[in-house]
Design an enzyme around this catalytic site. Structure first.
Site, mmCIF file in Angstrom:
data_model
loop_
_atom_site.group_PDB
_atom_site.id
_atom_site.type_symbol
_atom_site.label_atom_id
_atom_site.label_comp_id
_atom_site.label_asym_id
_atom_site.label_seq_id
_atom_site.Cartn_x
_atom_site.Cartn_y
_atom_site.Cartn_z
ATOM 1 N N ASP A 1 18.169 1.899 -14.424
ATOM 2 C CA ASP A 1 17.598 0.769 -15.154
ATOM 3 C C ASP A 1 17.080 1.203 -16.526
ATOM 4 O OD1 ASP A 1 15.370 2.153 -14.307
ATOM 5 O OD2 ASP A 1 14.432 0.476 -13.271
ATOM 6 N N SER A 2 17.208 2.494 -16.827
ATOM 7 C CA SER A 2 16.973 2.993 -18.186
ATOM 8 C C SER A 2 17.876 2.294 -19.182
ATOM 9 C CB SER A 2 17.192 4.505 -18.240
ATOM 10 O OG SER A 2 18.445 4.861 -17.674
ATOM 11 N N ASP B 1 20.516 1.607 -9.659
ATOM 12 C CA ASP B 1 19.096 1.287 -9.525
ATOM 13 C C ASP B 1 18.878 -0.167 -9.117
ATOM 14 O OD1 ASP B 1 17.796 3.648 -10.051
ATOM 15 O OD2 ASP B 1 17.280 3.174 -12.123
ATOM 16 N N LYS C 1 19.278 2.996 -5.614
ATOM 17 C CA LYS C 1 18.062 3.783 -5.816
ATOM 18 C C LYS C 1 16.880 2.840 -5.991
ATOM 19 C CE LYS C 1 16.945 6.058 -9.724
ATOM 20 N NZ LYS C 1 15.550 5.555 -10.008
ATOM 21 N N GLU D 1 12.372 2.908 -6.519
ATOM 22 C CA GLU D 1 11.173 3.686 -6.793
ATOM 23 C C GLU D 1 10.102 3.376 -5.755
ATOM 24 O OE1 GLU D 1 9.801 3.096 -10.768
ATOM 25 O OE2 GLU D 1 11.746 3.514 -11.676
ATOM 26 N N GLU E 1 10.490 12.902 -10.514
ATOM 27 C CA GLU E 1 10.387 12.782 -11.973
ATOM 28 C C GLU E 1 8.979 13.069 -12.474
ATOM 29 O OE1 GLU E 1 11.164 9.662 -15.680
ATOM 30 O OE2 GLU E 1 11.753 9.100 -13.651
#
Length: 275
Positions: free
Chosen positions: A49-50, A88, A118, A120, A187
């Site tokens: 999602d960057s 993501d 993915k 978080e 991270e």
């Protein structure tokens, strides 16, 4: 019938088996052309999602939508034959409940052809990770610095600087591994913390601002290529200066257009000579 050797795509079991072995090479990709260039060299292609910051110019990843992730995820899958593609889940598409997470992840898997998603989160997301994996959706976890929690963290700051904070990250990593994640991104942590997590959990860790002891590494490809000139995170190593090359090429093109030296005769179509 083709005689060329078929390229086998790496799958989740292949990456899980790399724990303590050959490091997992991972980079981000958001488009088909970039995916094609990276595919021969990486094991895990992350559609992060960057892309909200890299592609769309947002200040954070928070405005990214599920439809954006699906569109870019499908583009990357079309550009790969070898890498395991992970997409993501964006902010607010999965945090509400395991059921919401499943609906979002199922769309990603069905509409992109990716091998995993993915998400978080640590202890608070373990139930959702277990819910997804029990229903056939492989999950790559993400602990430590979590960009989707930037407002809670007060910015993009390394985590685990004191004993209590480090223990919280360790608990997150254990919870995600126990819930069934096949691997996890670690991270923005203290190096010793990332090293400890790698020793403690039974699944591969993929570091970004973590430790060389992690079972793999990931970088944002645009950072690696030097496409940004205003800020470079401490954990990034630039392997090329593509941004400078693009700027120089654009300047040379502009100069030739303005001086009418481009296009030249060799770039123009002419009439066929009779006979």
């Amino acid at each position: 019938m083709s005689t060329a050797k078929e390229t086998r795509r790496l799958g989740v079991p292949d990456l899980r088996a790399r724990k303590g072995g050959e490091p997992i090479v991972s980079l981000t990709a958001y488009t088909t052309p970039t995916a094609k260039l990276l595919d021969p060299h990486v094991d895990l292609m992350l559609v992060g999602d960057s892309l909200g910051m890299v592609v769309y110019g947002f200040d954070s990843t928070l405005p990214v939508t599920l439809d954006m992730m699906i569109a870019h995820g499908a583009a990357v899958v079309r550009g790969t034959r070898r890498a395991c593609v992970v997409v993501d889940l964006p902010f607010a598409s999965y945090q509400e409940s395991p059921q919401q997470a499943f609906r979002a992840a199922a769309r990603v898997m069905a509409e992109t052809g990716a091998q995993a998603v993915k998400l978080e989160g640590g202890v608070e997301m373990a139930e959702s990770v277990a819910f997804l994996t029990a229903r056939g959706i492989p999950v790559l976890g993400h602990v430590g610095l979590m960009p989707q929690s930037v407002n809670t963290l007060g910015g993009y700051k390394a985590v685990g600087r004191d004993a209590a904070a480090a223990e919280r990250v360790r608990a997150d990593a254990r919870a995600i591994a126990d819930a069934g994640a096949f691997a996890m991104v670690v991270e923005g942590t203290m190096e010793s913390l990332a090293r400890t997590i790698t020793e403690e959990v039974p699944v591969p860790t993929i570091g970004i601002g973590g430790s060389p002891a992690c079972d793999g590494q990931v970088l944002v490809t645009d950072d690696l290529l030097g496409l940004f000139s205003d800020f470079t995170p401490k954990f990034v190593k630039r392997y090329a200066a593509v941004g400078q090359t693009i700027s120089e090429a654009a300047a040379a093109y502009a100069a030739e257009v303005r001086s009418r030296t481009f296009p030249g005769p060799e770039h123009c179509f002419g009439m066929k000579k009779p006979g």
